[in-house]
Motif scaffolding. Structure first.
Motif, PDB file in Angstrom:
ATOM      1  N   GLN A   1       2.806   9.820  -3.865  1.00 48.57           N
ATOM      2  CA  GLN A   1       4.111  10.435  -4.072  1.00 48.57           C
ATOM      3  C   GLN A   1       4.378  11.537  -3.057  1.00 48.57           C
TER       4      GLN A   1
ATOM      5  N   TYR B   1       0.841  -1.201   0.000  1.00 46.06           N
ATOM      6  CA  TYR B   1       0.000   0.000   0.000  1.00 46.06           C
ATOM      7  C   TYR B   1       0.874   1.249   0.000  1.00 46.06           C
ATOM      8  N   HIS B   2       0.383   2.289  -0.690  1.00 48.32           N
ATOM      9  CA  HIS B   2       1.193   3.483  -0.872  1.00 48.32           C
ATOM     10  C   HIS B   2       0.317   4.715  -0.735  1.00 48.32           C
TER      11      HIS B   2
ATOM     12  N   LYS C   1       5.201   5.497   4.925  1.00 47.51           N
ATOM     13  CA  LYS C   1       5.301   4.419   3.935  1.00 47.51           C
ATOM     14  C   LYS C   1       5.136   3.070   4.629  1.00 47.51           C
TER      15      LYS C   1
ATOM     16  N   HIS D   1       4.407  11.417   0.175  1.00 46.53           N
ATOM     17  CA  HIS D   1       3.833  11.280   1.513  1.00 46.53           C
ATOM     18  C   HIS D   1       4.876  10.670   2.452  1.00 46.53           C
TER      19      HIS D   1
ATOM     20  N   TYR E   1      -6.232  -1.838   3.509  1.00 46.43           N
ATOM     21  CA  TYR E   1      -5.091  -1.458   4.344  1.00 46.43           C
ATOM     22  C   TYR E   1      -5.544  -1.226   5.786  1.00 46.43           C
TER      23      TYR E   1
ATOM     24  N   HIS F   1       5.788   0.353   3.676  1.00 41.65           N
ATOM     25  CA  HIS F   1       6.932  -0.508   3.356  1.00 41.65           C
ATOM     26  C   HIS F   1       7.852  -0.686   4.564  1.00 41.65           C
ATOM     27  N   ARG F   2       7.808   0.225   5.503  1.00 41.88           N
ATOM     28  CA  ARG F   2       8.637   0.135   6.713  1.00 41.88           C
ATOM     29  C   ARG F   2       8.324  -1.138   7.501  1.00 41.88           C
TER      30      ARG F   2
ATOM     31  N   THR G   1       8.892   7.969  10.064  1.00 45.55           N
ATOM     32  CA  THR G   1       9.020   8.219   8.631  1.00 45.55           C
ATOM     33  C   THR G   1      10.430   7.983   8.108  1.00 45.55           C
TER      34      THR G   1
ATOM     35  N   LEU H   1      12.600   5.359   7.203  1.00 44.66           N
ATOM     36  CA  LEU H   1      12.371   3.934   6.951  1.00 44.66           C
ATOM     37  C   LEU H   1      13.371   3.052   7.683  1.00 44.66           C
TER      38      LEU H   1
END
Length: 427
Positions: free
Chosen positions: A38, A34-35, A43, A40, A121, A45-46, A315, A317
């Protein structure tokens, strides 16, 4: 007791003992896909990076790694409004332009954007937190972890602070089904206003929140905000200034949390372990190391109470993944080396490839006189309002929260959380 009953009792004892040392760890591989869009800062992904390190450090061997089953809408509306949850499920990037009024009303926009798969999400991170609370309730473990959770700013009908559904509040409500008193500890640099407000007049939940002082988001968390009605004294706020380091932070943490636990005597703990209180955080200004941050988790772990560890802000990562990996190791009682194991995310940690990053040389603006004043106020409030081990009649936690009837008219609720406090009032 019959022979069969005696044998069954003997079988149950080892199982109960084993559960005391088990750690349930919730993760779904979809979370990192999930994203927010651009540019933001948050993330998901962390969480994938954290999991990669957890696996490659071999920590998974000490964990019950579980994939949460997705919750229904009904489970989320124990705190959030039906209309709000229905809208989160319905709105998409393709149809959002047709609903500008609702987007504004529900706090959806640049900070809390609409993106593809938003509701899934939300379901994922919320489901992991509530499932962790359920396993604690069922004595299937003594610690549960969901690093994708910790969205402590989401309000009953409003997204806030990058959070859409408040899994912290929902998890506490779940734990209250089986535990008389729940302690909520927040390490995120931003005040957990919505969690505090939800239980602001409730003596069954104590919130202890360490955060940045001053006029920053969300604008709440003054040391004099201590709760109202039956909850007066059960909200503990520790506003700190820029540059606080490990030594200063841990001194405050151990002293205040120790006093709060001694008086409140909780039966379970929920932790928002926001990594934005670390040094070199994009949206932060504290100067904590991963070891300092993790020492807070160690202190709570050593209380040997059912504990739910949640994520939160973060934030940067790499430092967020470092922090939560280290704290997973703390939770299972494992020492892990500073040299990173090779993994899919190895190159993110160049050039040091170390678990523990250095802190900055920023000035610590927390003068001893200021901290002494904060400590004194907190101790006075705890001593005045929090009774020692008072019996609390266990109340049934209903599917929806009862209407307010216990907020003292002479007291005030922080404006950002007034509605949440009203909707979450319990006798």
């Amino acid at each position: 007791m019959t022979a069969a009953q005696a044998q069954a009792a003997q079988t149950q004892k080892p199982a109960a003992e084993e559960a005391k040392h088990r750690v349930s760890y919730f993760y779904d591989s979809e979370i990192g896909n999930y994203h927010f869009g651009q540019g933001h800062p948050l993330k998901p992904h962390r969480v994938r990076m954290t999991h990669n390190l957890v696996v490659n450090y071999g920590l998974y061997k000490k964990l019950d790694v579980l994939r949460p089953r997705l919750l229904s809408n009904t489970a989320m509306t124990r705190f959030h409004s039906d209309e709000y949850i229905d809208f989160l499920k319905y709105v998409t990037p393709d149809n959002m332009s047709d609903h500008k009024e609702k987007l504004q009303r529900f706090g959806l926009g640049e900070a809390n954007p609409i993106f593809d798969g938003l509701f899934e999400y939300v379901q994922l991170y919320t489901s992991g937190s509530i499932a962790g609370a359920q396993r604690l309730n069922n004595k299937m473990c003594n610690t549960a972890i969901n690093w994708s959770g910790g969205m402590h700013n989401a309000k009953p009908s409003e997204a806030s602070g990058f959070g859409y559904v408040n899994d912290c509040v929902l998890s506490i409500l779940e734990l209250l089904k089986n535990h008389d008193r729940v302690l909520y500890v927040d390490l995120d640099i931003y005040h957990g206003d919505a969690v505090e407000a939800a239980f602001y007049n409730n003596k069954r939940v104590m919130t202890v929140d360490f955060h940045k002082d001053g006029n920053i988001f969300p604008g709440t968390g003054d040391v004099d905000d201590i709760g109202v009605g039956e909850g007066k004294g059960y909200a503990v706020n520790v506003p700190l200034k820029e540059g606080i380091d490990d030594k200063t932070y841990l001194s405050m943490f151990k002293t205040i949390v120790g006093k709060a636990m001694a008086l409140f005597q909780p039966n379970a703990i929920v932790v928002c372990s926001g990594a934005n209180s670390l040094s070199k955080e994009r949206l932060g200004c504290f100067n904590l190391s991963t070891k300092g941050h993790g020492e807070c988790i160690r202190v709570l772990r050593d209380a040997n109470l059912p504990t739910l560890l949640l994520g939160g802000g973060g934030t940067n990562l790499c430092n967020t993944a470092r922090c939560w990996t280290y704290e997973t190791a703390v939770a299972v009682g494992e020492d892990i080396k500073d040299d990173m194991p090779f993994s899919e995310v190895y190159d993110y940690f160049a050039p040091t490839f170390k678990l523990h990053d250095s802190v900055s040389n920023m000035e610590n603006l927390n003068a001893k006189s200021y901290l002494d004043e904060i400590n004194s106020k907190i101790f006075d409030n705890l001593q005045s309002y929090v009774a020692t081990a008072v019996p609390i009649e266990k109340m049934q936690v209903e599917e929806s929260l009862p209407a307010p009837d216990k907020v003292a008219k002479s007291d005030t609720v922080p404006s950002s959380g007034a509605k949440a406090a009203a909707s979450a009032a319990q006798s």
